[in-house]
Every structure is written in structure tokens, then in C-alpha cells.
Write an enzyme that holds these catalytic residues in place. Sequence first.
Site, PDB file in Angstrom:
ATOM      1  N   CYS A  32       0.817  -1.212   0.000  1.00 30.41           N
ATOM      2  CA  CYS A  32       0.000   0.000   0.000  1.00 30.41           C
ATOM      3  C   CYS A  32       0.848   1.259   0.000  1.00 30.41           C
ATOM      4  CB  CYS A  32      -0.933  -0.003   1.211  1.00 30.41           C
ATOM      5  SG  CYS A  32      -1.846   1.541   1.418  1.00 30.41           S
ATOM      6  N   GLY A  67      -9.628  -4.352 -16.063  1.00 33.56           N
ATOM      7  CA  GLY A  67     -10.356  -3.110 -15.789  1.00 33.56           C
ATOM      8  C   GLY A  67     -10.864  -3.023 -14.377  1.00 33.56           C
ATOM      9  N   GLU A 113     -10.770  -5.845 -20.755  1.00 36.92           N
ATOM     10  CA  GLU A 113     -11.374  -6.478 -19.580  1.00 36.92           C
ATOM     11  C   GLU A 113     -12.218  -7.668 -20.011  1.00 36.92           C
ATOM     12  OE1 GLU A 113     -12.801  -7.932 -16.402  1.00 36.92           O
ATOM     13  OE2 GLU A 113     -11.399  -6.263 -16.145  1.00 36.92           O
ATOM     14  N   ARG A 171      -4.643  -9.768  -7.552  1.00 38.15           N
ATOM     15  CA  ARG A 171      -3.526 -10.068  -6.664  1.00 38.15           C
ATOM     16  C   ARG A 171      -3.748 -11.431  -6.012  1.00 38.15           C
ATOM     17  NH1 ARG A 171      -0.180  -6.035  -6.230  1.00 38.15           N
ATOM     18  NH2 ARG A 171       0.837  -6.926  -4.393  1.00 38.15           N
ATOM     19  N   ALA A 190      -6.276  -1.738   2.245  1.00 41.03           N
ATOM     20  CA  ALA A 190      -5.460  -1.389   3.411  1.00 41.03           C
ATOM     21  C   ALA A 190      -6.315  -1.118   4.639  1.00 41.03           C
ATOM     22  CB  ALA A 190      -4.592  -0.177   3.090  1.00 41.03           C
ATOM     23  N   HIS A 203     -23.650  23.088   5.101  1.00 41.29           N
ATOM     24  CA  HIS A 203     -24.039  23.630   3.794  1.00 41.29           C
ATOM     25  C   HIS A 203     -23.122  24.800   3.433  1.00 41.29           C
ATOM     26  CE1 HIS A 203     -26.624  24.911   0.497  1.00 41.29           C
ATOM     27  NE2 HIS A 203     -26.488  26.148   0.949  1.00 41.29           N
TER      28      HIS A 203
END
Length: 457
Positions: free
Chosen positions: A41, A185, A207, A271, A318, A443
Site C-alpha cells: 500500500c 479493468g 477487460e 492479486r 489497506a 451547507h
Amino acid sequence: MNTYDCLVLGGGPGGYLAAERAAQRGMSVAVLEERAFGGVCLNEGCIPTKTLLHSAKMYRHATQSEAFGVTVEGMVHFSLPRAMERKRRVVQTLVGGVENTLKHAGVEMVRARGTVLGRGTDGLFQVAAGDEQYVGKRLIVASGSHAAVPPITGVREGLARGFVKTNCEILEMESLPRDLVVIGGGVIGLEMACFFAAVGVKVTVIEMLDQIAGNTDAEIASVLQRTYEAQGMTFCLGASVQRVENGAVVYQKDGKETTVPCDMVLLSTGRRPNTQDIGLESINVQTQRGAIVTDLQLCTNVSGVFAVGDCNGKSMLAHTAYREAEVAVNHMCGEKDIINYDSVPAVIYTDPEVACVGMTLQEAKRRGYAAREVKVPMQYAGRYVAEVDNGKGFCKLVMDETSHRLLGVHMIGSYVSEMIYGAAMMVDTQLPPSRLQKLTFPHPTVSEVLREALFAL
């Protein structure tokens, strides 16, 4: 040979946070990491990619700012070497921060690969690292993951000569390609495709599924795709890569082969957990398709052994690893805690951003809920209209009609990565919309779209 209350294999997000939390609870802890602390990461994933994406966003804003009354005189240049240097500084700063935090917590940092040797008759775990051996009463496996390399003809040869790159190698590139093909993708592939397209590279994404962004809400995936097609990116969906040649990728769709010439290929096909060759078999830790099997307290089948982060294959994010680490340590200390994967948010840091938590309408119905959804355009939020020109963003809420609780929140637009934690809290706490409607939103903020969607329910 020192004995520790807890040994941690891996210094990525799950590993280093588990080590820190265990030390804060009074345990003696050693964390073993053969590479840089922070894991994929921090060194090869989340942080470097977000740093480069921010550079690309700055460049895009400079070149496309006329609608906001800003005109740049002369040429605007993107310098990859300077962007890479900034990326390295950011990574070094954060890696140093992780190491200092562990040091101050009293964690021993061992800079070597840890391999489990076995478990003694005294119940203690023996782990080898370098020329030393370490003994622990408990073991947390946080060995991470690596880029998957599918058996596509020519891919390994392409990796060897640098024509094909994974997320690791591409973050060290020295020059931009003219034409890039991204195989996959999903989240990683889309984020890198976004970076390259923003700085002028011609990008083609191939993809095998019928939509990009994996399990993301189908309408959000479609909006994201159309946005990038309008900016010149090409998507080949439902396509299977057949081979990688010298200077081209060949894919098949509907029985027809097509060749896409390119200067570089990014391999982004998922992965795989790092569970091989770390000695798990010596203590009979159960794995399934390469991932360590864990329960909702991150316990494995072996008493005293926990697995957090990518190595358990549950949710390779992560922040999931952070939460898993905390649950595991809490369980060690006798505190009741479990992880709720349904309330873990996910973000795609493209531009526009995508953020979601919980179930889509289709998933909720498959799981047997009497679900319905509402969709509110981001234009309901004044700040979004003020800052985004001709934006197509929206927010979807998915609710269970029986229990009157939110099952999912799905958004595409600016700032949604910073808003999703609030949506995750709404899903996690299971408060009914009638109670959530009483929250006051500042706001003007884009987050007000959540309020409008709650009232639309």
C-alpha cells in the site's frame, strides 16, 4: 533467543498496525519485514498511485479550466521525473512515520523475511529471520499479496524485458509511453489508466468481464466508462487476451482476434496472497485457494495464530487490514469484537471518484432482502454544481423494507472518497432512515446529497 508475546510476519498496513496495537496493550512484540515497512500500500500501491493521480489532476485542471474563468497562457507541461520525485518523497516521509510510530510503541523491527519453523511442545511458535530465531506466544500472519501473472502467452517474456509491467514496475517508469494497453479493468487498472490518460497517453483497457470496476454498481461503472471514453480512452469489454507480442497485445472477442499496438502494457489482473514458502505448513495452517482461512475474529484453525490483510483474501484493502488487525488484537486481549465486512467501504480514486459501502440492489435481492433503492443526482448539492461543470454524479441508497435499515450506499462524484466513511457508519449502526434524517449536514457541501437521498427514501 528472545520470547515475545506476539510475533508479526509482515510490516504492511495489517502487520504494522497489529504490532502497534499489541504493544500499546502491553505486549512484547516483534514485527518481521524483509522489504520496506508500509507494505504494498505505502510503497507500491495506495500512496504512490494517489500521489501521481493528484499530479495528473493538477495538470488536467490547468489544461481544462476555461469553463471556470481560468485561462493558461502558453503551454502547460507535465514532467514525469518531477512527479516521480515528489512521489518518492511522499513515500519516504510516510515510511519514516510508520517506523517512528513502531519504535515509540516499543515494537522490535526485524528487517528480514520471517519463516515459521514450527511449534514447540511448550506451545510457542518458532520463527526464523535471517540468522536469528524468534519465539512467540502468538503469531499474526500479515504477509500481504503479489500481482497475479496469468498464463497468457508472452506475458512472462514481456515482464522480463520490461515491455509488460505490474503496478510495482510501472511506478518506477522513467518516461511516458505513447500508447498503453491495460490488461484488467479493475480498481488498480482503472486508477493507472486514469493517470496515463490525463497526461496525454492513449490508453486501451481490455477487460474479460462485461463491465469495468468489478462488482461496483453497474450504473456507476457505466457512467465512469462513458466519462473516460469521452476523454479518448478505449475499452474492450468481454474480451480475452490471447497473447502479448513484441509491441502489441492480441485479444479475442466474439470469436474474432484484434491486435492493439502499444509501447507498454500494464498487467492488472488481480492479486494473490503471499502464503507460499513462509512455513505455514509446519503448523498446519489451513488455506483455501492460496488464502489463509479465517473467521470474523481473524482466527485461523490453529490456536494462537491470526491472519490479517491480503493474505486471508477476504478484502484486499489497506483499511480492511487496519480493522482486521484491531479485531485480532482485541480478541487476543479478551475483548469481544468481530469485523463486519458489509460495512467496509471501497473507493476508486479516478476522476470522478467512486465510493461505495455495503450491497448493491442486485446483491441484496440475491441475498434474500426485500430491498429497494433510490437515486439522487449530485446536482442536489449546491457545492457540486458550483465546482463541477456538467457533472454526471449521483448517489444511490439501498434499503431493506423489512428491517428499515440501509444495506448499501453507492456514489460517483467529487469528494465521495471523503464522504463514504459517514455512509459506512450509517450501514454499520443499522439506524433507520427516519433517525438518520435528523442528522445536520453542513451547507454547502457535496455530502448534502446523502441527506437528500435519505429523504427520498
